[in-house]
Design an enzyme around this catalytic site. Structure first.
Site, PDB file in Angstrom:
ATOM      1  N   TYR A   1       0.776  -1.154   0.027  1.00 48.44           N
ATOM      2  CA  TYR A   1       0.046  -0.112  -0.083  1.00 48.44           C
ATOM      3  C   TYR A   1       0.772   1.191   0.055  1.00 48.44           C
ATOM      4  O   TYR A   1       0.399   2.179  -0.153  1.00 48.44           O
ATOM      5  CB  TYR A   1      -1.076  -0.002   1.202  1.00 48.44           C
ATOM      6  CG  TYR A   1      -1.993  -1.032   1.066  1.00 48.44           C
ATOM      7  CD1 TYR A   1      -3.187  -0.989   0.366  1.00 48.44           C
ATOM      8  CD2 TYR A   1      -2.018  -2.411   1.563  1.00 48.44           C
ATOM      9  CE1 TYR A   1      -3.955  -1.932  -0.104  1.00 48.44           C
ATOM     10  CE2 TYR A   1      -2.852  -3.318   1.617  1.00 48.44           C
ATOM     11  CZ  TYR A   1      -3.820  -3.207   0.735  1.00 48.44           C
ATOM     12  OH  TYR A   1      -5.102  -4.181   0.654  1.00 48.44           O
TER      13      TYR A   1
ATOM     14  N   PHE B   1     -10.313  -4.755  11.063  1.00 51.28           N
ATOM     15  CA  PHE B   1     -11.249  -4.756  10.563  1.00 51.28           C
ATOM     16  C   PHE B   1     -11.256  -5.390   9.063  1.00 51.28           C
ATOM     17  O   PHE B   1     -10.212  -5.775   8.553  1.00 51.28           O
ATOM     18  CB  PHE B   1     -12.190  -3.451  10.443  1.00 51.28           C
ATOM     19  CG  PHE B   1     -11.194  -2.311   9.702  1.00 51.28           C
ATOM     20  CD1 PHE B   1     -11.229  -2.141   8.550  1.00 51.28           C
ATOM     21  CD2 PHE B   1     -10.314  -1.732  10.591  1.00 51.28           C
ATOM     22  CE1 PHE B   1     -10.374  -1.069   7.955  1.00 51.28           C
ATOM     23  CE2 PHE B   1      -9.466  -0.621  10.030  1.00 51.28           C
ATOM     24  CZ  PHE B   1      -9.468  -0.291   8.687  1.00 51.28           C
TER      25      PHE B   1
HETATM   26  C1  LIG Z   1      -2.613  -7.867  -3.202  1.00 50.63           C
HETATM   27  C2  LIG Z   1      -3.450  -7.826  -4.324  1.00 50.63           C
HETATM   28  C3  LIG Z   1      -4.924  -7.376  -4.068  1.00 50.63           C
HETATM   29  C4  LIG Z   1      -2.745  -7.072  -5.641  1.00 50.63           C
HETATM   30  O1  LIG Z   1      -3.694  -6.991  -6.635  1.00 50.63           O
HETATM   31  P1  LIG Z   1      -3.155  -6.769  -8.074  1.00 50.63           P
HETATM   32  O2  LIG Z   1      -4.319  -6.271  -8.923  1.00 50.63           O
HETATM   33  O3  LIG Z   1      -2.545  -7.863  -8.384  1.00 50.63           O
HETATM   34  O4  LIG Z   1      -2.382  -5.562  -7.857  1.00 50.63           O
HETATM   35  P2  LIG Z   1      -1.796  -4.289  -9.177  1.00 50.63           P
HETATM   36  O5  LIG Z   1      -1.726  -5.319 -10.415  1.00 50.63           O
HETATM   37  O6  LIG Z   1      -2.720  -3.442  -9.134  1.00 50.63           O
HETATM   38  O7  LIG Z   1      -0.533  -3.841  -8.539  1.00 50.63           O
HETATM   39  C5  LIG Z   1      -0.010  -2.768  -8.764  1.00 50.63           C
HETATM   40  C6  LIG Z   1       1.568  -2.881  -8.029  1.00 50.63           C
HETATM   41  O8  LIG Z   1       1.569  -3.371  -6.819  1.00 50.63           O
HETATM   42  C7  LIG Z   1       2.477  -4.402  -6.885  1.00 50.63           C
HETATM   43  N1  LIG Z   1       2.102  -5.138  -5.914  1.00 50.63           N
HETATM   44  C8  LIG Z   1       0.769  -5.946  -5.875  1.00 50.63           C
HETATM   45  N2  LIG Z   1       0.661  -6.788  -4.787  1.00 50.63           N
HETATM   46  C9  LIG Z   1       2.000  -6.753  -3.980  1.00 50.63           C
HETATM   47  C10 LIG Z   1       2.380  -7.599  -3.204  1.00 50.63           C
HETATM   48  N3  LIG Z   1       1.504  -8.467  -2.448  1.00 50.63           N
HETATM   49  N4  LIG Z   1       3.825  -7.390  -2.786  1.00 50.63           N
HETATM   50  C11 LIG Z   1       4.503  -6.511  -3.616  1.00 50.63           C
HETATM   51  N5  LIG Z   1       4.048  -5.909  -4.456  1.00 50.63           N
HETATM   52  C12 LIG Z   1       2.869  -5.900  -4.850  1.00 50.63           C
HETATM   53  C13 LIG Z   1       2.606  -4.902  -8.037  1.00 50.63           C
HETATM   54  O9  LIG Z   1       3.781  -5.421  -8.523  1.00 50.63           O
HETATM   55  C14 LIG Z   1       2.500  -3.775  -9.041  1.00 50.63           C
HETATM   56  O10 LIG Z   1       3.545  -3.015  -9.153  1.00 50.63           O
HETATM   57  P3  LIG Z   1       4.051  -2.099 -10.278  1.00 50.63           P
HETATM   58  O11 LIG Z   1       3.020  -1.049 -10.430  1.00 50.63           O
HETATM   59  O12 LIG Z   1       5.374  -1.744  -9.947  1.00 50.63           O
HETATM   60  O13 LIG Z   1       3.876  -3.346 -11.529  1.00 50.63           O
HETATM   61  C15 LIG Z   1      -3.652  -9.325  -5.034  1.00 50.63           C
HETATM   62  O14 LIG Z   1      -2.241  -9.892  -5.200  1.00 50.63           O
HETATM   63  C16 LIG Z   1      -4.006 -10.225  -3.596  1.00 50.63           C
HETATM   64  O15 LIG Z   1      -5.500 -10.353  -3.833  1.00 50.63           O
HETATM   65  N6  LIG Z   1      -3.288 -10.755  -2.817  1.00 50.63           N
HETATM   66  C17 LIG Z   1      -3.826 -11.749  -1.818  1.00 50.63           C
HETATM   67  C18 LIG Z   1      -4.786 -11.072  -0.795  1.00 50.63           C
HETATM   68  C19 LIG Z   1      -4.207 -10.141  -0.418  1.00 50.63           C
HETATM   69  O16 LIG Z   1      -3.091 -10.008   0.014  1.00 50.63           O
HETATM   70  N7  LIG Z   1      -5.022  -8.915  -0.330  1.00 50.63           N
HETATM   71  C20 LIG Z   1      -4.649  -7.674   0.403  1.00 50.63           C
HETATM   72  C21 LIG Z   1      -5.015  -7.837   1.701  1.00 50.63           C
HETATM   73  S1  LIG Z   1      -4.746  -6.325   2.768  1.00 50.63           S
END
Ligand SMILES: CC(C)(COP(=O)(O)OP(=O)(O)OC[C@H]1O[C@@H](n2cnc3c(N)ncnc32)[C@H](O)[C@@H]1OP(=O)(O)O)[C@@H](O)C(=O)NCCC(=O)NCCS
Length: 419
Positions: free
Chosen positions: A130, A419
Site C-alpha cells: 500500500y 477490520f
Molecule cells: C494484493 C493484491 C490485492 C494485489 O492486486 P493486483 O491487482 O495484483 O495489484 P496491481 O496489479 O494493481 O499491482 C500494482 C503494483 O503493486 C505491486 N504489488 C501488488 N501486490 C503486491 C504484493 N503483495 N507485494 C509486492 N508488490 C505488490 C505490483 O507488483 C504492482 O507493481 P508495479 O506497479 O510496480 O508493477 C492481490 O495480489 C491479492 O489479492 N493478494 C492476496 C490477498 C491480499 O493480500 N490482499 C490484500 C489484503 S490487505
C-alpha cells in the site's frame, strides 16, 4: 482493448454478493465452502458500505469494500476524523498484477476525497502493497506472552478498590460497548466497534459453522459504585501432559477506563490457577503491562508488526482535526502525492494544542511524500526516524520540531482491533 480494460470495476449488486464473497475468501485461502448463509450473516455488516467488484465477463475476479467510520486521532476524547475504512481487498490469482487493485483503490480514494473524507485506513496483509498508494504504517500492534503466575511489583493507586467479576461474553452486551467507546476515543488509531461487531463478538449472532456451545469467559471490573470500568475476554487452550497442565489463556480483548481497573484485570489474569501463560494479542506498543511486573521479562513481546496503515486525503482538514502536544511553532510543509489527491504546500502554525493550516508559496522547511506524513499523523511513528530513512527532507531542527509536535502520548491502552 487491453486485457485489463476488459475487466470492469463496478458496484456489486445483491445477487452478485455470493460470488463476490467467494472470490475474496478463495483468494484469502479460506478453508471452507462459502454459501448463501455466509452472505446472509455478513449482510448486516455490509449495510451502508460500498462493495466493489472487478468483473471479467460475469465472473468476479476482484473484491474491495469501503465505508465511512469515525477514527480517534490525537487530542484526546472528542478528537476524531471521518475515515474511509478499506477491507476485503483481493484480486484472484488468475488476474493478479494487471493493475486491478490499482484501479479499485485509486477510484475509491479519489471518490472519498471528493466526498470530503480526510483520511483512509486499512490493515495491510503484506507491507509492500500500500505504500505506492500513499499509505504509511501508522499504528503498530504486538502480541505479549506472559508466564503465569507472575506478580505485579507496582499497582496504580485505587487498584485495591476494583472488584473483578467472572462472567460470560454475552453478559457484557449492555455495558461493554459504552465502556469501549469511551476508552477507545482516547486512543488514536483504535478501531471503533459497531453494534453488529458486538453481537458477533459476544456470540449473539453466530455465523454458519460457528460453535455456539464454545465457552466464552470474560472478566468485568467494577469500581466502588458498581460501574463497569474494565473488561477482558479470553479463551483457554487447555492441555495436559503426564498429569501436568500446559495451558495458554488467549486474551484477545482488554480495555479499561483507568490504570487501576487495567491493573486489577491483570492481577486476576496473572494469578489464575492451572494457567501457564497468557497470550495477549493486538496490544499497543506502549502497553504498560511489563512496567507493572516484578520481572518485566515475564512478558515477552513477540509477533510485533505494523498493523494499521493510514492515508491522508485532505492534509489541512486532517491536521486541523487533531490535537497537538508538542512545542508551539510554525513551519512550511510540502507534501508530494503521486496520485494527485493530497499534495500541496502549507504553512502550519501550532499553538495552544491546535494547528492552523494555510496554503502558501513560501519555501518549504520540511518536504515529504504523503505516505510519510500519513505514517506520523496518528502520533506514533516518528518523523525523525522517517527522515533518517530518507523519507522526509528538511533542516534537522525543523524536522525535529515537527516530529515533536506530531507525537502523542496516549492515556488509554485498549485492544487496537482490526477490520
Ligand atoms: C494484493 C493484491 C490485492 C494485489 O492486486 P493486483 O491487482 O495484483 O495489484 P496491481 O496489479 O494493481 O499491482 C500494482 C503494483 O503493486 C505491486 N504489488 C501488488 N501486490 C503486491 C504484493 N503483495 N507485494 C509486492 N508488490 C505488490 C505490483 O507488483 C504492482 O507493481 P508495479 O506497479 O510496480 O508493477 C492481490 O495480489 C491479492 O489479492 N493478494 C492476496 C490477498 C491480499 O493480500 N490482499 C490484500 C489484503 S490487505
Amino acid at each position: 482493448m487491453s486485457s485489463e480494460q476488459q475487466v470492469e470495476i463496478r458496484a456489486v449488486t445483491e445477487g452478485e454478493q455470493l460470488e463476490w464473497l467467494r472470490c475474496s475468501r478463495r483468494t484469502f485461502l479460506y478453508p471452507k465452502t462459502v454459501t448463501a448463509e455466509h452472505v446472509e450473516h455478513r449482510r448486516p455488516t455490509w449495510e451502508g458500505q460500498r462493495l466493489t467488484g472487478a468483473f471479467d465477463g460475469d465472473r468476479v475476479v476482484g473484491t474491495y469494500r469501503s465505508w465511512e467510520w469515525s477514527l480517534p486521532v490525537p487530542g484526546g476524547a472528542g478528537h476524531s476524523v471521518l475515515t474511509d475504512h478499506i477491507s476485503t481487498v483481493t484480486v484472484a490469482p488468475t488476474h493478479r498484477r494487471r493493475g486491478i487493485l490499482t484501479r479499485m483503490i485509486t477510484a475509491d480514494l479519489s471518490a472519498a476525497r471528493e466526498r470530503g473524507v480526510p483520511l483512509a485506513y486499512l490493515v495491510a496483509g503484506e507491507a509492500p502493497i500500500y505504500g505506492r498508494y500513499g499509505f504509511g504504517a501508522a499504528v503498530a500492534g504486538q502480541t505479549l506472552t506472559v508466564r503465569v503466575p507472575a506478580s505485579l511489583a507496582h499497582v496504580p493507586t485505587g487498584t485495591e478498590g476494583i472488584r473483578v467479576e467472572l462472567v460470560d461474553d454475552a453478559d457484557l452486551r449492555a455495558e461493554a460497548p459504552v465502556l469501549f467507546a469511551a476508552v477507545a476515543a482516547a486512543r488514536p488509531g483504535a478501531v471503533l466497534r459497531t453494534e453488529r461487531f458486538w453481537d458477533e463478538a459476544l456470540g449473539l449472532a453466530p455465523g454458519p459453522g460457528d460453535d455456539a456451545t464454545a465457552a466464552r469467559p470474560a472478566l468485568i471490573a467494577r469500581d466502588a459504585s458498581g460501574a463497569a470500568v474494565g473488561v477482558a475476554r479470553y479463551r483457554a487452550q487447555e492441555s495436559w501432559q503426564a498429569m501436568r497442565h500446559d495451558t495458554t489463556l488467549e486474551v484477545h480483548d482488554v480495555f479499561a477506563a483507568t490504570p487501576a481497573a487495567q491493573a486489577a484485570l491483570w492481577q486476576h489474569l496473572l494469578s489464575m490457577d492451572i494457567v501457564d501463560r497468557l497470550r495477549i494479542t493486538e496490544r499497543p506498543l506502549d502497553d504498560p503491562l511489563p512496567e507493572l511486573l516484578a520481572d518485566r521479562r515475564d512478558a515477552l513481546a513477540g509477533e510485533g508488526s505494523d498493523h494499521l496503515w493510514a492515508r491522508l486525503l485532505d492534509v489541512p482538514a486532517a491536521l486541523e482535526a487533531r490535537g497537538w502536544l508538542g512545542p508551539a511553532g510554525s513551519c512550511v510543509l510540502e507534501v508530494h502525492d503521486a496520485l494527485g489527491i493530497a499534495g500541496g504546500r502549507w504553512r502550519l502554525d501550532v499553538a495552544d494544542g491546535l494547528a492552523t493550516v494555510t496554503t502558501t508559496t513560501a519555501d518549504a522547511d520540511v518536504t515529504c511524500d504523503v505516505g510519510a506524513l500519513s505514517a506520523a499523523y496518528l502520533g506514533e511513528t516518528s518523523l525523525v526516524a522517517l527522515a533518517a530513512a530518507g523519507r522526509v527532507r528538511g533542516d534537522a531542527a525543523a524536522v525535529g520540531r515537527l516530529s515533536a509536535q506530531l507525537a502523542w502520548q496516549p492515556t488509554s491502552w485498549p485492544t487496537i482491533g482490526h477490520f
